[in-house]
Design a protein around this motif. Structure first.
Motif, short mmCIF file in Angstrom:
data_model
loop_
_atom_site.label_atom_id
_atom_site.label_comp_id
_atom_site.label_asym_id
_atom_site.label_seq_id
_atom_site.Cartn_x
_atom_site.Cartn_y
_atom_site.Cartn_z
N HIS A 23 32.84 46.13 46.57
CA HIS A 23 33.99 45.50 47.23
C HIS A 23 34.39 46.35 48.42
O HIS A 23 34.55 47.56 48.30
N ASN A 24 34.53 45.69 49.55
CA ASN A 24 34.99 46.37 50.76
C ASN A 24 36.21 45.62 51.30
O ASN A 24 36.15 44.41 51.53
N SER A 25 37.28 46.35 51.51
CA SER A 25 38.55 45.73 51.90
C SER A 25 38.60 45.31 53.36
O SER A 25 39.50 44.57 53.75
N GLY A 26 37.69 45.78 54.17
CA GLY A 26 37.79 45.59 55.62
C GLY A 26 38.27 46.90 56.22
O GLY A 26 37.96 47.96 55.71
N ALA A 27 39.07 46.84 57.26
CA ALA A 27 39.62 48.05 57.86
C ALA A 27 40.96 47.74 58.49
O ALA A 27 41.13 46.70 59.12
N ALA A 45 43.84 44.08 41.17
CA ALA A 45 44.80 44.02 40.07
C ALA A 45 44.13 43.49 38.81
O ALA A 45 43.17 42.73 38.89
N PRO A 46 44.68 43.86 37.64
CA PRO A 46 44.16 43.29 36.40
C PRO A 46 44.30 41.77 36.40
O PRO A 46 45.27 41.23 36.94
N ALA A 47 43.33 41.11 35.78
CA ALA A 47 43.35 39.64 35.67
C ALA A 47 42.69 39.26 34.35
O ALA A 47 41.47 39.14 34.29
N GLY A 48 43.48 39.08 33.32
CA GLY A 48 42.92 38.77 32.01
C GLY A 48 42.01 39.89 31.54
O GLY A 48 42.42 41.05 31.50
N ASN A 49 40.74 39.56 31.26
CA ASN A 49 39.77 40.57 30.84
C ASN A 49 38.99 41.13 32.02
O ASN A 49 37.98 41.80 31.83
N GLY A 50 39.45 40.86 33.23
CA GLY A 50 38.72 41.32 34.41
C GLY A 50 39.62 41.97 35.43
O GLY A 50 40.73 42.40 35.13
N ILE A 51 39.11 42.01 36.63
CA ILE A 51 39.81 42.61 37.76
C ILE A 51 39.76 41.61 38.92
O ILE A 51 38.68 41.11 39.26
N ALA A 52 40.90 41.33 39.50
CA ALA A 52 40.97 40.41 40.65
C ALA A 52 40.95 41.21 41.94
O ALA A 52 41.67 42.19 42.09
N PHE A 53 40.12 40.77 42.87
CA PHE A 53 40.02 41.34 44.20
C PHE A 53 40.48 40.26 45.17
O PHE A 53 39.82 39.22 45.28
N THR A 54 41.57 40.48 45.87
CA THR A 54 42.05 39.49 46.83
C THR A 54 42.20 40.14 48.20
O THR A 54 42.63 41.28 48.32
N PRO A 107 37.81 35.28 53.59
CA PRO A 107 37.05 35.72 52.42
C PRO A 107 37.72 35.29 51.12
O PRO A 107 38.94 35.38 50.98
N PRO A 108 36.93 34.81 50.17
CA PRO A 108 37.51 34.32 48.91
C PRO A 108 37.92 35.47 47.98
O PRO A 108 37.36 36.56 48.03
N ALA A 109 38.90 35.19 47.15
CA ALA A 109 39.24 36.12 46.08
C ALA A 109 38.10 36.11 45.07
O ALA A 109 37.30 35.17 45.02
N TYR A 110 38.02 37.15 44.28
CA TYR A 110 36.96 37.22 43.28
C TYR A 110 37.53 37.87 42.03
O TYR A 110 38.23 38.88 42.11
N ILE A 111 37.24 37.31 40.87
CA ILE A 111 37.61 37.94 39.60
C ILE A 111 36.33 38.44 38.95
O ILE A 111 35.40 37.67 38.70
N TRP A 112 36.31 39.72 38.72
CA TRP A 112 35.14 40.39 38.13
C TRP A 112 35.44 40.70 36.68
O TRP A 112 36.40 41.40 36.38
N ALA A 113 34.66 40.14 35.80
CA ALA A 113 34.77 40.43 34.37
C ALA A 113 33.42 40.98 33.93
O ALA A 113 32.50 40.21 33.62
N PRO A 114 33.26 42.29 33.98
CA PRO A 114 31.96 42.87 33.65
C PRO A 114 31.50 42.48 32.26
O PRO A 114 32.30 42.39 31.32
N LEU A 115 30.22 42.21 32.14
CA LEU A 115 29.65 41.82 30.85
C LEU A 115 29.89 42.88 29.79
O LEU A 115 30.15 42.58 28.63
#
Length: 120
Positions: A23-27, A45-54, A107-115
């Motif tokens: 994940h890269n935030s830009g600058a 931020a936390p998002a359920g069982n994952g992490i949200a990147f916005t 850029p779209p938000a993404y929720i990452w829930a690692p396996l």
């Protein structure tokens, strides 16, 4: 590493490779080469069982910043870039990113829930 969080590349993005994420935030110091003067940051931020990147665009007084760069004798191309939203060169970019020069980003938000976390 399962997750790499980076910044300062200028381009906001999230890439997923198998169960790993980059994940890269830009600058905050340079527009994203999309012909807008805005800069980018992200919130993680936390998002359920994952992490949200916005991603979030930030408008600022780019004309004043460019003026101060010129007054300080810094490279003209970067001062111009703050105002135009276009980089003075794209020599370091892969062809795909270079071909997107001047296209406004959303850029779209993404929720990452690692396996691994889901299995625990």
């Amino acid at each position: 590493a399962d997750c790499i969080i980076a910044g300062h590349s200028g381009l906001p993005f999230t890439r997923v490779f198998d169960d790993r994420i980059w994940h890269n935030s830009g600058a905050l110091g340079l527009p994203a080469n999309d012909a807008t003067a805005r800069v980018w940051f992200s919130v993680i931020a936390p998002a359920g069982n994952g992490i949200a990147f916005t991603f979030h665009a930030l408008d600022y007084d780019h004309a004043a910043a460019a003026g101060k760069m010129r007054e300080a004798g810094l490279p003209q191309g970067y001062a111009d870039g703050l105002e135009s939203g276009l980089w003075p060169n794209t020599d370091i970019l892969p062809d795909e990113e270079t071909s997107q020069t001047g296209r406004e980003l959303d850029p779209p938000a993404y929720i990452w829930a690692p396996l691994r976390a889901a299995a625990e």
